[in-house]
Design an enzyme around this catalytic site. Sequence first.
Site, mmCIF file in Angstrom:
data_model
loop_
_atom_site.group_PDB
_atom_site.id
_atom_site.type_symbol
_atom_site.label_atom_id
_atom_site.label_comp_id
_atom_site.label_asym_id
_atom_site.label_seq_id
_atom_site.Cartn_x
_atom_site.Cartn_y
_atom_site.Cartn_z
ATOM 1 N N TYR A 114 0.862 -1.185 0.000
ATOM 2 C CA TYR A 114 0.000 0.000 0.000
ATOM 3 C C TYR A 114 0.902 1.239 0.000
ATOM 4 C CZ TYR A 114 -3.790 3.085 1.819
ATOM 5 O OH TYR A 114 -4.710 4.086 2.024
ATOM 6 N N LYS A 117 -1.250 -1.159 -4.213
ATOM 7 C CA LYS A 117 -2.343 -0.190 -4.037
ATOM 8 C C LYS A 117 -1.653 1.155 -4.033
ATOM 9 C CE LYS A 117 -5.445 1.226 -0.298
ATOM 10 N NZ LYS A 117 -5.775 2.505 -0.874
HETATM 11 C C1 LIG Z 1 -5.490 10.044 1.174
HETATM 12 C C2 LIG Z 1 -6.768 9.303 0.985
HETATM 13 O O1 LIG Z 1 -7.565 9.234 1.895
HETATM 14 N N1 LIG Z 1 -6.944 8.750 -0.195
HETATM 15 C C3 LIG Z 1 -8.133 7.964 -0.514
HETATM 16 C C4 LIG Z 1 -8.781 8.485 -1.777
HETATM 17 O O2 LIG Z 1 -9.912 7.705 -2.052
HETATM 18 C C5 LIG Z 1 -9.202 9.940 -1.614
HETATM 19 O O3 LIG Z 1 -10.083 10.067 -0.520
HETATM 20 C C6 LIG Z 1 -9.908 10.442 -2.863
HETATM 21 O O4 LIG Z 1 -9.090 10.256 -3.994
HETATM 22 C C7 LIG Z 1 -10.267 11.933 -2.724
HETATM 23 O O5 LIG Z 1 -9.119 12.735 -2.775
HETATM 24 C C8 LIG Z 1 -7.765 6.492 -0.688
HETATM 25 O O6 LIG Z 1 -6.609 6.358 -1.457
HETATM 26 C C9 LIG Z 1 -7.572 5.884 0.677
HETATM 27 C C10 LIG Z 1 -7.775 4.439 0.717
HETATM 28 O O7 LIG Z 1 -7.797 3.769 -0.268
HETATM 29 C C11 LIG Z 1 -7.936 3.797 2.030
HETATM 30 O O8 LIG Z 1 -8.855 4.169 2.749
HETATM 31 O O9 LIG Z 1 -7.148 2.941 2.361
#
Ligand SMILES: CC(=O)N[C@@H]([C@@H](O)[C@H](O)[C@H](O)CO)[C@@H](O)CC(=O)C(=O)O
Length: 350
Positions: free
Chosen positions: A173, A203
């Site tokens: 990740y 990921k």
């Molecule tokens: C930094 C962060 O929280 N990134 C999110 C994104 O889904 C993000 O919320 C989205 O791209 C909006 O910026 C995901 O990569 C997080 C994720 O996959 C997880 O919850 O593990």
Amino acid sequence: SAAAFAARRSGGADGAEAWWGAWPATARARTDERRRPDDLGVPVEGRWGLTCGEINFSVIGQYVDYLVKEQGVKNIFVNGTTGEGLSLSISERRQVAEEWVTKGKDKLDQVVIHVGALSLKESQELAQHAAEIGADGIAVIAPFFLKPWTKDILINFLKEVAAAAPALPFYYYHIPALTGVKIRAEELLDGIQDKIPTFQGLKFSDTDLLDFGQCVDQNRQQQFAFLFGVDEQLLSALVMGATGAVGSTYNYLGKKTNQMLEAFERKDLSLALNYQFCIQRFINFVVKLGFGVSQTKAIMTLVSGIPMGPPRLPLQKASREFTDSAEAKLKSLDFLSFTDLKDGSLEASS
Ligand SMILES: CC(=O)N[C@@H]([C@@H](O)[C@H](O)[C@H](O)CO)[C@@H](O)CC(=O)C(=O)O
């Protein structure tokens, strides 16, 4: 909350059917800060008289059904960023993982558990536990306090965790903005299967599309999964060869994202771009207001009606102004209608 997974698998050499879906980073559903003592029989007030919020395990079954039926999401990433995995105790992480695996049985395609921790020993314990409960894979972030400074040191850490669950597919990740570990994913992947035979994929939660593209380009022979984690840029990553996506917004925009994935699969790039721009309009709007895990929980409560509860300290609950503005934007973009709003949605803005 959990992270939803928009997963695509291309047909293998055996002609296996290609499939898509959206994986959310699962929302860890929580009750309100001051949970009623009779809820699970445990008062929230801790030893120090402070509230820390408890996990409401009782809504996870409902959450599974909501993701599958309402969002078309059948792959879940548990205890990651959105699920505040690193803010939970080891015992809580085990319980959350167990609940998702149990409630997702025969409903979800894959439940991947994030088992990264600062302590290698805890990470190994969680990896072993994930194997015991029948999870479909494990993922690990780089340790972020005493950090690995070279690729080899990071690989050695990951290898020791993977070895604790030798039968489970292993994902790295990559989320450098949060871990502060800037080792490029492309460099890390070079020869990784020699060290970690269970390595299954990446990921990738970063905006560096050069790094992402090179991960794909340099590993074309490997059949790795390349799961992209920046929801607002997913289409660009698909063009680069992403095989799926994991993200917070798939909890409530899973259906829209699946439509984008389907358009992309049909090579209708213009339609796919329309969907991506529409999703971007929403994300751009909330980012300007201040968007993170707390706000995701509020939006998810609003859209699904499932009480996600507040986040745990140090995160702060999203403001009522935020939730009201997000709701208005969702409606103006046709992502939400009045009839979609469920009873529990008021909790988000209280
Ligand atoms: C930094 C962060 O929280 N990134 C999110 C994104 O889904 C993000 O919320 C989205 O791209 C909006 O910026 C995901 O990569 C997080 C994720 O996959 C997880 O919850 O593990």
